[in-house]
Design a protein around this motif. Structure first.
Motif, PDB file in Angstrom:
ATOM      1  N   GLU A   1       0.844  -1.194   0.000  1.00 29.94           N
ATOM      2  CA  GLU A   1       0.000   0.000   0.000  1.00 29.94           C
ATOM      3  C   GLU A   1       0.878   1.241   0.000  1.00 29.94           C
ATOM      4  O   GLU A   1       2.004   1.223   0.489  1.00 29.94           O
ATOM      5  CB  GLU A   1      -0.902   0.004   1.231  1.00 29.94           C
TER       6      GLU A   1
ATOM      7  N   TYR B   1       1.109   5.332   1.075  1.00 30.20           N
ATOM      8  CA  TYR B   1       0.530   6.294   2.009  1.00 30.20           C
ATOM      9  C   TYR B   1       1.003   7.700   1.671  1.00 30.20           C
ATOM     10  O   TYR B   1       2.203   7.922   1.476  1.00 30.20           O
ATOM     11  CB  TYR B   1       0.933   5.951   3.448  1.00 30.20           C
TER      12      TYR B   1
ATOM     13  N   CYS C   1      -1.450   6.650   7.250  1.00 30.44           N
ATOM     14  CA  CYS C   1      -1.450   5.250   7.691  1.00 30.44           C
ATOM     15  C   CYS C   1      -2.156   5.071   9.031  1.00 30.44           C
ATOM     16  O   CYS C   1      -2.348   6.013   9.800  1.00 30.44           O
ATOM     17  CB  CYS C   1      -0.019   4.718   7.774  1.00 30.44           C
ATOM     18  N   TYR C   2      -2.500   3.819   9.307  1.00 31.70           N
ATOM     19  CA  TYR C   2      -3.180   3.458  10.549  1.00 31.70           C
ATOM     20  C   TYR C   2      -2.305   3.764  11.764  1.00 31.70           C
ATOM     21  O   TYR C   2      -2.782   4.260  12.783  1.00 31.70           O
ATOM     22  CB  TYR C   2      -3.544   1.971  10.505  1.00 31.70           C
ATOM     23  N   SER C   3      -1.013   3.470  11.678  1.00 30.78           N
ATOM     24  CA  SER C   3      -0.095   3.674  12.796  1.00 30.78           C
ATOM     25  C   SER C   3      -0.047   5.141  13.232  1.00 30.78           C
ATOM     26  O   SER C   3       0.030   5.443  14.428  1.00 30.78           O
ATOM     27  CB  SER C   3       1.311   3.200  12.426  1.00 30.78           C
TER      28      SER C   3
ATOM     29  N   PHE D   1      -2.429   7.356  13.145  1.00 30.51           N
ATOM     30  CA  PHE D   1      -3.620   7.685  13.932  1.00 30.51           C
ATOM     31  C   PHE D   1      -3.657   6.936  15.264  1.00 30.51           C
ATOM     32  O   PHE D   1      -4.040   7.496  16.286  1.00 30.51           O
ATOM     33  CB  PHE D   1      -4.890   7.409  13.127  1.00 30.51           C
ATOM     34  N   TYR D   2      -3.235   5.685  15.256  1.00 31.28           N
ATOM     35  CA  TYR D   2      -3.338   4.878  16.463  1.00 31.28           C
ATOM     36  C   TYR D   2      -2.180   5.133  17.437  1.00 31.28           C
ATOM     37  O   TYR D   2      -2.398   5.445  18.596  1.00 31.28           O
ATOM     38  CB  TYR D   2      -3.417   3.395  16.083  1.00 31.28           C
ATOM     39  N   ASP D   3      -0.927   4.984  16.959  1.00 29.80           N
ATOM     40  CA  ASP D   3       0.241   5.074  17.846  1.00 29.80           C
ATOM     41  C   ASP D   3       0.674   6.502  18.159  1.00 29.80           C
ATOM     42  O   ASP D   3       1.223   6.766  19.222  1.00 29.80           O
ATOM     43  CB  ASP D   3       1.435   4.323  17.242  1.00 29.80           C
TER      44      ASP D   3
ATOM     45  N   ASN E   1      -3.478   8.929  18.808  1.00 32.24           N
ATOM     46  CA  ASN E   1      -4.342   8.372  19.840  1.00 32.24           C
ATOM     47  C   ASN E   1      -3.575   8.038  21.122  1.00 32.24           C
ATOM     48  O   ASN E   1      -3.945   8.469  22.201  1.00 32.24           O
ATOM     49  CB  ASN E   1      -5.064   7.135  19.293  1.00 32.24           C
TER      50      ASN E   1
ATOM     51  N   CYS F   1       5.597   8.009  12.380  1.00 28.05           N
ATOM     52  CA  CYS F   1       5.544   6.646  11.842  1.00 28.05           C
ATOM     53  C   CYS F   1       6.716   6.389  10.888  1.00 28.05           C
ATOM     54  O   CYS F   1       7.439   7.307  10.504  1.00 28.05           O
ATOM     55  CB  CYS F   1       4.212   6.411  11.131  1.00 28.05           C
TER      56      CYS F   1
END
Length: 132
Positions: A72, A74, A84-86, A88-90, A93, A100
């Motif tokens: 993928e 980004y 990327c998901y990381s 937003f999450y790591d 959040n 990242c």
């Protein structure tokens, strides 16, 4: 700006000025970013960072390939955003990381002059940014 961010910024500027990275600089970056810098160096080594620049404005964004099998891509701004998901999450959040691996890869490739350069019209860049 945190002490860690100031140290990182100093290292990035030093790498950018010489267009090369030393073992000492990599050690500092590893201390600050952990395994993410290792992952970022792999992405850069595989030429997985593209800087997409709009013309005539010169505005740009990075498109960075992920490490998953799906490869993928980004969109990210090296200093302050990744799709990327990381991110937003790591980062946003949980606040566990400064950035990242995609942001680090973009920053490293840019400092080393190792980005694949892609020029598009400002209109095409605007359409790309609208997807964020």
């Amino acid at each position: 700006m945190s002490a860690s961010s100031l140290v990182a910024e100093s290292v990035w500027k030093s790498i950018e000025s010489t267009r090369s990275v030393t073992e000492d600089q990599l050690s500092i970056l590893h201390f600050l970013f952990g395994k993410n810098i290792e992952r970022a160096t792999r992405i850069v080594d595989q030429r997985g960072v593209r800087r997409i620049s709009g013309e005539p404005s010169g505005r740009s964004i990075f498109k960075v390939v992920g490490e998953s099998r799906r490869k993928e891509e980004y969109l990210c701004f090296a200093e302050n955003y990744c799709a990327c998901y990381s991110f937003f999450y790591d980062i946003l959040n949980k606040g566990e990381q400064l950035c990242c691996k995609h942001q680090l890869a973009a920053r490293l490739a840019s400092a080393l002059g190792a980005c694949v350069e892609v020029n598009v019209s400002d209109e095409q860049l605007a359409l790309l940014l609208a997807k964020l």
